[in-house]
Structure formats: C-alpha cells, structure tokens
Scaffold this active site. Sequence first.
Site, PDB file in Angstrom:
ATOM      1  N   LYS A  87       1.294  -7.624  13.023  1.00 24.98           N
ATOM      2  CA  LYS A  87       0.174  -6.794  12.590  1.00 24.98           C
ATOM      3  C   LYS A  87      -1.054  -7.310  13.341  1.00 24.98           C
ATOM      4  O   LYS A  87      -1.467  -8.447  13.141  1.00 24.98           O
ATOM      5  CB  LYS A  87      -0.014  -6.930  11.078  1.00 24.98           C
ATOM      6  CG  LYS A  87      -1.141  -6.074  10.527  1.00 24.98           C
ATOM      7  CD  LYS A  87      -1.233  -6.129   9.009  1.00 24.98           C
ATOM      8  CE  LYS A  87      -2.366  -5.236   8.529  1.00 24.98           C
ATOM      9  NZ  LYS A  87      -2.483  -5.178   7.066  1.00 24.98           N
TER      10      LYS A  87
ATOM     11  N   THR B 254       0.820  -1.217   0.000  1.00 28.43           N
ATOM     12  CA  THR B 254       0.000   0.000   0.000  1.00 28.43           C
ATOM     13  C   THR B 254       0.851   1.263   0.000  1.00 28.43           C
ATOM     14  O   THR B 254       0.488   2.271  -0.607  1.00 28.43           O
ATOM     15  CB  THR B 254      -0.930  -0.008   1.233  1.00 28.43           C
ATOM     16  OG1 THR B 254      -1.792  -1.128   1.110  1.00 28.43           O
ATOM     17  CG2 THR B 254      -1.754   1.242   1.337  1.00 28.43           C
TER      18      THR B 254
ATOM     19  N   THR C 206       1.967  -4.314   4.289  1.00 32.63           N
ATOM     20  CA  THR C 206       1.923  -4.547   5.736  1.00 32.63           C
ATOM     21  C   THR C 206       1.506  -5.972   6.110  1.00 32.63           C
ATOM     22  O   THR C 206       1.862  -6.442   7.189  1.00 32.63           O
ATOM     23  CB  THR C 206       0.946  -3.560   6.411  1.00 32.63           C
ATOM     24  OG1 THR C 206      -0.345  -3.710   5.819  1.00 32.63           O
ATOM     25  CG2 THR C 206       1.425  -2.139   6.280  1.00 32.63           C
ATOM     26  N   ASP C 207       0.769  -6.643   5.222  1.00 32.35           N
ATOM     27  CA  ASP C 207       0.198  -7.939   5.624  1.00 32.35           C
ATOM     28  C   ASP C 207       1.249  -8.927   6.125  1.00 32.35           C
ATOM     29  O   ASP C 207       1.039  -9.605   7.120  1.00 32.35           O
ATOM     30  CB  ASP C 207      -0.558  -8.588   4.452  1.00 32.35           C
ATOM     31  CG  ASP C 207      -1.886  -7.912   4.182  1.00 32.35           C
ATOM     32  OD1 ASP C 207      -2.166  -6.895   4.830  1.00 32.35           O
ATOM     33  OD2 ASP C 207      -2.631  -8.408   3.321  1.00 32.35           O
TER      34      ASP C 207
END
Length: 462
Positions: free
Chosen positions: A279, A124, A200-201
């Site tokens: 996360k 992202t 980020t995942d």
Amino acid sequence: MHKLIKMSCKQKRELDKMDMLELQGYSGRVRELLERENINIGDEIEIISNGRRYRGILMARYELADPNYITLKLPNGYNIGIRVTENTTVSKISVGVRPTFVRPPKPQTLSDLPNVVIISTGGTIASRVEYRTGAVRPALDAEDLLAIVPELAEIAKIDTEVLYNVWSENIQVQHWIGMAEAIDRSIRKGVDGVVLTHGTDTMGYTAAALSFALQKPPIPIVLVGAQRSSDRPSSDATTNLIAAVATAAKAPFGEVVVAMHKWHSDDVIALHKGTRVVKLHTSSRDAFRSVNSRPIAYYQHGELKVVVNNLNPRGSNEYVFKPKFDTRAFLIKFFPSMKPDILNILADAGIKGFIIEGTGLGHVSSDWVPVIRGLTKRGIFVGMTSQCKFGKVNMNVYDSGRDLLKAGVIPLDDMLSEVALVKLMWTLGNLGEGAELEEIKNLMLKNIAGEIYSRSLPNVGL
Ligand code: ASP
C-alpha cells in the site's frame, strides 16, 4: 486462539445496541443542557455561543474527549467542536432520523456457476459510517456485501463466512493462521475460488503470510479491500469486489493475489501477486502497487486478462499448507545516527531474527558491524532489505556492504521489507525451536512464492 476474537452474534447485537445509546459521549453540564432541551444525537440544532450562531446536526462524541464541547456536523459536511460556556444557548430545530442499514434480500443464484466463498475479516470494504461517532466502523459482513452487490450472483454461486470484524491494524499473527485455516477448509471442500475481504492497511502483510502458508494453491485466493466505504459515492468497494469474485471464479491460476484499483478511475482492477504488493498511498483508490514486478492480471469490462507467465495453474496438485508463524522476528528501519544497542536489547528479550531495512544498496553505519557480528555468532538471523523499495540490495559494491556481509548479514535481494519480516516469522515458525542459523538462511533465500529474485520485468519501475 483466533476464535476468541471472532465476533459472536451476541457481541454484534451489543454493537448494534450501542448505536442506539442516547447522547453518546456527552457528560456533565453539557449533557444536562442537551437533556433539558430534549435534544438527542442526530437532531438538527442551533447553538449561539460568543455571539456566533451555528446550525447543524448533533454528533456523538468520544467518551474521553473534553466534556465541555458539543460536536456539530455543519451543512458542508465538516464536524466542528463548539465550546459550551455559561452564555451558550442550545435549541432544537428538528428531530433527526436515525439511518439504519436494512439488508436487501439475497439475490437468486444460478446453479451452474463456479462456487466462490467470500470470507470477511472487516476493514473499510465491510464498513459504513457509524452514526454514533461519525467515524467509519466495520459493520457489514460478507452476507451484507453479497446483498448490496447483486451482480456477484451472476458471476458465481456464493457462500459467505464471517471470520472476523476488525480493522486490519488489529490483525495479528493468530488472525493470519485463522484465515489460512478457513481458506484451507474451503479448498478441501472443493470451492472454485476464495475471496477474503480485508482492511487495506495491513493487507500486504496478510497477502504475504497467506502466500507462505498456502503454497501453490489449486484455486485463486483473492484478497480485496476498499479505500472508501460503500456508503460514499466515491467508494471502490463494489468494483473491487466484483473483480475479486470474477478472478476467484474464473482465473486460470492458483495464486494468492490482491485485487484493487489500477488507477483512479473505476474501469481497471489490478491483480497483484501476494508477495509483491504494498500500500503506497494513504487514501487514493489506486493505493496498491506491485513492486519489482508487475500485476499478474487485470480485470476490465468483465474480462480477466492475465499478463504474466509461469503462474501456478488452477488445479495444480502441488498444494502445501504450512500455517505456522513465530513472532520473534523484528523489522528495523535504520536512520542516520541510530545506535545499534537496540539490537542487543531486542535479542536479549528473545528476538530470534532481524530484518534490517538499510539505506540504498543495503547499508547501515559502521558502528553496527560489531554488534551484528555478535548477533550472528549467537545464532541470530540478520537479513538486509532496502528502504528504496524498488531494485535489489547489493552489498558487494561498497566496503560498508562488504563489512556487513563479513559480519554475517544475509542480503535478501529484491524482497520487500514487510514480506521479509513475514517470511522470517513463517521460517522461524516452520523450522521450530532450535533451528540452526544455516537452515534459517537457506529457507530465507529460497524462493517460496515469488518473493525473491523476481528479476524485474521490462517497464517495471517507479
Ligand atoms: N484502517 C482500515 C483497515 O485497514 C483501512 C481500510 O480498510 O482501508 O482496516
């Protein structure tokens, strides 16, 4: 291997061309209807269907979606699908303007600043809303990021490298190796810090992988992502990136860290140790948390404040580069009534080691014990972590834990399950074929990069 997935200029040009495809995703009679009215993606249109009137922007569609629908972006920003029947009428109100991204000129850099390289891998942080589908897709490379965030040029002399352009759910072990090699090249060139932009995942997994592959690095290696793309007002991309570059340029430590928002507002960015970070939220900007440890530093109002001692110092000469991983490791989450047969099936398929994410202090149901004993007798590693995230496993408290210990399960103290999986891949990769179970156990229990025996600091909890 990783070079295969690296995006070539030609592929990038093709992606850009795809943006220009007309009536993307529309086929059959709906496409004919739109063509007849000379309507294209992005045009403002009116649809009258079943006695109801809709106005909005015509959106592109996924090719595999039901061909009888038109996707419209309503003035409130939501997309709806409208079924086209015999009686549906469609008319054009105005022609849409295609948004294009024009990279601003690269800012001037000052020559006496530290040298930082930004390596982009996608996610992202490097994305924008794709006009073709209305979805977000990776489209900005490190050069673009630098041009969009000119403040970076006041912090460091920046070099950029586009390594990949993928969502992090597509990151595989060969990408970790490619990233480790790219970072190692930069270290050897003598840069003062590395920033790696990443989705980020799976950023936590990559941070762990790099922590094992690049041990005690002489410079900071900062992974950074964003929960919201840079064309959204609530984007966290810019603030995270500035903090990441400042950390890479100035931090007194040589550590692999993740830079993300500490809380919802923009003022503090936390720097989490690469083997301690997960996360924990799907969408919030403060999605990343350190577990069983606190962040090692915070970046606030242009200042980096280090809050943890015993870090590997910048300039340390103990750097070790070990970028090997073996994917024959498996992470299993135990759940009530789960049968243990799957373990044997996986072992027969070639799995060399398991991390079991057990309940509470490190338990699974008693019917697993004989199966696990059989595995460890075959030389297959079985390590235990907890579904609780916080705290450490302790298998001496209950008889169920003791039975597992007797069956050869290795309790992995306070190691995060994902980190344990990555470490097992790394351990198997580095010990190589034919490694003895004892060697695997010893390496898994040795603290390499702060992943085990962190002994929680005060005030660290849920
Ligand atoms: N799915 C995206 C990724 O991990 C989400 C993000 O970048 O934040 O690449």
